[in-house]
Write a protein that holds these residues in place. Structure first.
Motif, PDB file in Angstrom:
ATOM      1  N   GLU A  73       1.022   4.070  -2.677  1.00  0.00           N
ATOM      2  CA  GLU A  73       0.838   5.485  -2.343  1.00  0.00           C
ATOM      3  C   GLU A  73       2.048   6.298  -2.778  1.00  0.00           C
ATOM      4  O   GLU A  73       1.915   7.443  -3.249  1.00  0.00           O
ATOM      5  N   GLU A 121       1.836   6.870  -6.387  1.00  0.00           N
ATOM      6  CA  GLU A 121       0.827   7.913  -6.653  1.00  0.00           C
ATOM      7  C   GLU A 121       1.369   9.292  -6.308  1.00  0.00           C
ATOM      8  O   GLU A 121       1.144  10.269  -7.034  1.00  0.00           O
ATOM      9  N   GLN A 149       0.835  -1.214   0.000  1.00  0.00           N
ATOM     10  CA  GLN A 149       0.000   0.000   0.000  1.00  0.00           C
ATOM     11  C   GLN A 149       0.865   1.258   0.000  1.00  0.00           C
ATOM     12  O   GLN A 149       0.587   2.221  -0.714  1.00  0.00           O
TER      13      GLN A 149
END
Length: 303
Positions: free
Chosen positions: A59, A62, A55
């Motif tokens: 992230e 991103e 995750q």
């Protein structure tokens, strides 16, 4: 019997042995279960950590993409700002230049206006001189008649007859007449009269005295035999410079012996805040006759 006892004892012994082994196995089983639980917990934790790591990686990716996007946008904005800044600076430079040109044009306009005023002044002066030349030239002299006459020296007198009117505490009006009389034996022509004021700034003369243009306009509608005019179109400004006001008849006239003419009912307003003394002298010039006189009396005001 003895064999049975041994077998029984051995059975008991073995039973104890197996019981002990069973206990040990149970302990080992329990220990193994604990370890299994621990491993499972660690495995579960590791999975969660891996998921969190995944995750976080996601992230991070991103965020990196967002950072790249934002960086690109900011770079574009910076470029746009720089372009605008250059444009604004250029605009400011042009605005400064425009203001300078406007100031220069304003100065030029002021200079043009001053030159126009000077031109109008000179035109008026030329026009005034032309009119003076037209109306104030000496008449033709009959030389034969003069040769046959007994010619004597020119002689004339001038005098003021005045009264004072007190308008208020600061304004005094002098009302009067100037009489010019030929007491000689020869004709005198077209007198030019000078009122000289002291101090200069008190120079003001009113009454039936007009500019040449006004006198021409009045023309035949005037009942006066003699129309007195200011000899200068800018007489008022000149009067404040020299303290002198010059007047003359509009048309050439001849003053025969024994005749008299006058500037009647003139007014001189005197306004004084400090109650200073004022004096007014008169002079009469017969230019074509090369003869001049001082008015016999002067007007004097003292407080």
């Amino acid at each position: 019997m003895q064999g049975e006892k041994l077998s029984y004892s051995r059975l008991i012994s073995r039973t104890k042995f197996f019981q002990e082994k069973s206990l040990e196995l149970e302990k080992e089983l329990i220990f193994a279960k604990d370890q299994l639980q621990t491993f499972e917990a660690e495995l579960s934790s590791k999975k969660e950590t891996d998921e969190q790591l995944d995750q976080l990686k996601k992230e991070l990716e991103e965020l990196q993409q967002d950072l790249e996007t934002k960086t690109k946008e900011n770079v574009e904005k910076i470029i746009e700002i720089e372009k605008n800044s250059v444009a604004n600076n250029t605009k400011k430079i042009y605005e400064v230049k425009i203001k300078r040109y406007e100031a220069l044009l304003a100065d030029m306009q002021i200079e043009i206006n001053e030159k126009d005023k000077m031109l109008d002044h000179l035109k008026g002066k030329v026009k005034s001189l032309e009119k003076r030349a037209k109306y104030m030239t000496a008449p033709e002299i009959e030389l034969d008649v003069i040769k046959n006459e007994e010619v004597e020296e020119n002689y004339a007198i001038g005098y003021f007859n005045t009264s004072l009117i007190l308008s208020d505490n600061k304004l005094l009006i002098i009302r009067g007449d100037l009489t010019i009389e030929n007491r000689g034996n020869t004709n005198l022509h077209t007198p030019i009269v000078c009122f000289r004021f002291n101090p200069f700034e008190k120079a003001t003369l009113k009454g039936k005295i007009f500019s040449i243009e006004e006198a021409e306009t009045r023309g035949a509608n005037s009942n006066e035999q003699i129309q007195w005019v200011y000899t200068d179109h800018d007489w008022y400004d000149k009067s404040k410079e020299k303290g002198e006001i010059w007047v003359a008849p509009l048309q050439p006239i001849t003053l025969k012996p024994g005749e008299q003419i006058g500037i009647n009912n003139f007014q001189i307003p005197i306004k004084s805040e400090f109650k200073e003394a004022v004096s007014i002298e008169g002079f009469v010039y017969f230019q074509s006759d090369n003869y001049r006189i001082r008015v016999a009396n002067q007007i004097a005001i003292s407080y």
